[in-house]
Write an enzyme that holds these catalytic residues in place. Structure first.
Site, PDB file in Angstrom:
ATOM      1  NE  ARG A  45     -62.256 -22.062   5.396  1.00  0.00           N
ATOM      2  CZ  ARG A  45     -61.791 -20.960   4.816  1.00  0.00           C
ATOM      3  NH1 ARG A  45     -62.601 -20.034   4.363  1.00  0.00           N
ATOM      4  NH2 ARG A  45     -60.484 -20.789   4.670  1.00  0.00           N
ATOM      5  CG  HIS A  55     -62.184 -22.087  -2.449  1.00  0.00           C
ATOM      6  ND1 HIS A  55     -63.359 -21.428  -2.192  1.00  0.00           N
ATOM      7  CD2 HIS A  55     -61.190 -21.208  -2.130  1.00  0.00           C
ATOM      8  CE1 HIS A  55     -63.097 -20.207  -1.747  1.00  0.00           C
ATOM      9  NE2 HIS A  55     -61.796 -20.044  -1.686  1.00  0.00           N
ATOM     10  CG  HIS A  64     -60.615 -16.875  -5.129  1.00  0.00           C
ATOM     11  ND1 HIS A  64     -59.458 -16.315  -4.628  1.00  0.00           N
ATOM     12  CD2 HIS A  64     -61.272 -17.374  -4.053  1.00  0.00           C
ATOM     13  CE1 HIS A  64     -59.425 -16.486  -3.326  1.00  0.00           C
ATOM     14  NE2 HIS A  64     -60.513 -17.121  -2.949  1.00  0.00           N
ATOM     15  CG  ASP A  81     -61.437 -15.308   4.844  1.00  0.00           C
ATOM     16  OD1 ASP A  81     -62.277 -15.342   3.916  1.00  0.00           O
ATOM     17  OD2 ASP A  81     -60.540 -16.157   4.986  1.00  0.00           O
ATOM     18  CD  GLU A 114     -63.811 -15.347  -2.504  1.00  0.00           C
ATOM     19  OE1 GLU A 114     -64.381 -16.447  -2.364  1.00  0.00           O
ATOM     20  OE2 GLU A 114     -62.863 -15.009  -1.783  1.00  0.00           O
TER      21      GLU A 114
HETATM   22  C1  GLA Z   1     -61.177 -17.661   0.208  1.00  0.00           C
HETATM   23  C2  GLA Z   1     -61.361 -17.950   1.639  1.00  0.00           C
HETATM   24  C3  GLA Z   1     -60.117 -17.664   2.403  1.00  0.00           C
HETATM   25  C4  GLA Z   1     -58.918 -18.336   1.775  1.00  0.00           C
HETATM   26  C5  GLA Z   1     -58.828 -17.929   0.315  1.00  0.00           C
HETATM   27  C6  GLA Z   1     -57.730 -18.648  -0.402  1.00  0.00           C
HETATM   28  O1  GLA Z   1     -61.374 -16.391  -0.143  1.00  0.00           O
HETATM   29  O2  GLA Z   1     -62.442 -17.256   2.191  1.00  0.00           O
HETATM   30  O3  GLA Z   1     -60.242 -18.109   3.726  1.00  0.00           O
HETATM   31  O4  GLA Z   1     -59.033 -19.709   1.891  1.00  0.00           O
HETATM   32  O5  GLA Z   1     -60.004 -18.216  -0.331  1.00  0.00           O
HETATM   33  O6  GLA Z   1     -56.496 -18.496   0.202  1.00  0.00           O
END
Ligand code: GLA
Length: 378
Positions: free
Chosen positions: A107, A132, A206, A278, A343
């Site tokens: 982000r 992304h 991803h 996350d 990731e």
């Molecule tokens: C990433 C982000 C998550 C989400 C996924 C896709 O990994 O960190 O918040 O947006 O992609 O669903």
């Protein structure tokens, strides 16, 4: 005379053998159609194999790993990544299964950043933020594909040209990602990119892994180790605050192999914001060298995956947005937390966080990244 004709026939046989070998080699990376996307473009699926029977299927749509097999403790190979059976489903998908994301993976707060005094606004596609690479990032593009045979590896080099201004990003960028499957049971990703104007780059991979090989099972019994003493806390829109917070004594601690499900539902504020894990972990002693940053283990199957990378951060996403709406390969429904992503990347919102490692790419420089997923059993 007799000797001469013997020599000639020997030469002929050698030429014939080497020709047929070459032919065998070029035929070895199988290519088949992966269907058409909405503008009518046909996409393809390439099959890489290694001597141990591991198979990686990769499409030039979104540079996605569609399937990847790994052996369990009894040697049984099973597909361990989520994905779809055809490109059209990837085109509709919002979950980024197996793709390369970019130009900026993760982000950017409000999709804004400044380079050399000029403010740029990139696509806002995640609440008020950019995620992304925007609406049509690298994951929604058709890449050029070039299969490459090595002595103990098979590769697919994928190339994409991202035009100046695409999704709001400055500079025309040429990026290539080479996927190499080798006989050491590693799937390696070699990234390379150049630009014609200063820009920002933070591509990542991803794949959603589920080492049980059974996508109806959640990933909560997997164990994870991340080589990180700190992580980057976020606000409720998942934008980093700029701090590095300690993992000690809280659910973010994965310094040794730790059960993912153990604390995932704790009322810890960061887990509430992330709806689970996350977050981005700050790799210990990052110096740009390629080293092990994480390990994922699934005790029932014995499958172990090491993540080896040169990136400063690792995003661990526990599949919190999966909700059963995606129907994947073979008609399997992907429910809540049935896959997890690891990731390798720079920290989220780095362009607006001067204390984070820089993501700037200048003309004349070459962006490089190496990330390896290595499979074994324990
Ligand atoms: C990433 C982000 C998550 C989400 C996924 C896709 O990994 O960190 O918040 O947006 O992609 O669903």
């Amino acid at each position: 005379m007799k000797n001469k004709s013997l020599l000639l026939s020997l030469l002929l046989v050698t030429i014939l053998i080497s020709c047929s070998n070459n032919q065998k080699e070029t035929e070895m990376i199988e290519k088949k159609t992966f269907g058409k996307i909405s503008d009518g473009t046909e996409t393809f699926l390439y099959t890489l194999k290694n001597k141990n029977g591991i198979i990686a299927e990769i499409t030039n749509y979104g540079a996605a790993v569609v399937s990847l097999t790994a052996p369990d403790k009894n040697g049984e190979l099973k597909d361990i990544v989520l994905g779809y059976d055809e490109a059209a489903s990837y085109e509709k998908c919002q979950s980024y299964f197996g793709v390369i994301v970019g130009r900026y993976g993760n982000r950017i707060g409000e999709g804004k950043f400044t380079l050399d005094g000029k403010e740029y606004q990139v696509s806002v596609n995640d609440g008020k933020n950019s995620l992304h690479g925007g609406f049509k990032g690298f994951n929604k593009r058709v890449w050029k594909a070039e299969p490459i045979m090595g002595d103990s590896s098979q590769s697919l080099k994928l190339t994409y040209i991202s035009e100046d201004g695409e999704e709001g990003y400055p500079g025309k960028v040429e990026i290539s990602v080479t996927y190499t499957l080798n006989d050491k049971n590693e799937l390696a990703l070699y990234y390379s990119a150049t630009t014609d104007k200063p820009t920002i780059m933070n591509p990542t991979h991803h794949s959603y892994f589920n080492l049980t090989g059974d996508f109806t099972k959640p990933i909560l019994d997997h164990q994870l180790m991340i080589d990180a003493e700190t992580y980057t806390p976020v606000d409720n829109g998942l934008i980093t605050t700029g701090e590095f917070a300690s993992v000690a004594g809280n659910p973010m601690d994965f310094r040794v192999l730790t059960n993912i499900g153990a604390k995932i539902n704790d009322k810890f504020e960061q887990l509430v914001f992330g709806k689970g894990y996350d977050h981005n972990w700050v790799i210990n002693n990052w110096d740009g060298s390629v080293k092990k940053v994480a390990e994922l283990y699934e005790p029932a199957s014995g499958r172990l995956m090491e993540v080896i990378s040169d990136q400063p951060g690792l995003q661990f996403y526990s599949g919190n947005f999966l909700n059963g709406s995606a129907v994947g390969k073979g008609g399997v429904v992907y429910n809540y937390r049935t896959g997890l992503c690891l990731e390798a990347q720079h920290h989220p919102d780095s362009p607006n966080k001067p204390n984070f490692p820089s993501v700037r790419l200048n003309p004349g420089e070459q962006y490089k990244q190496v990330t390896i997923y290595k499979f074994s059993v324990k």
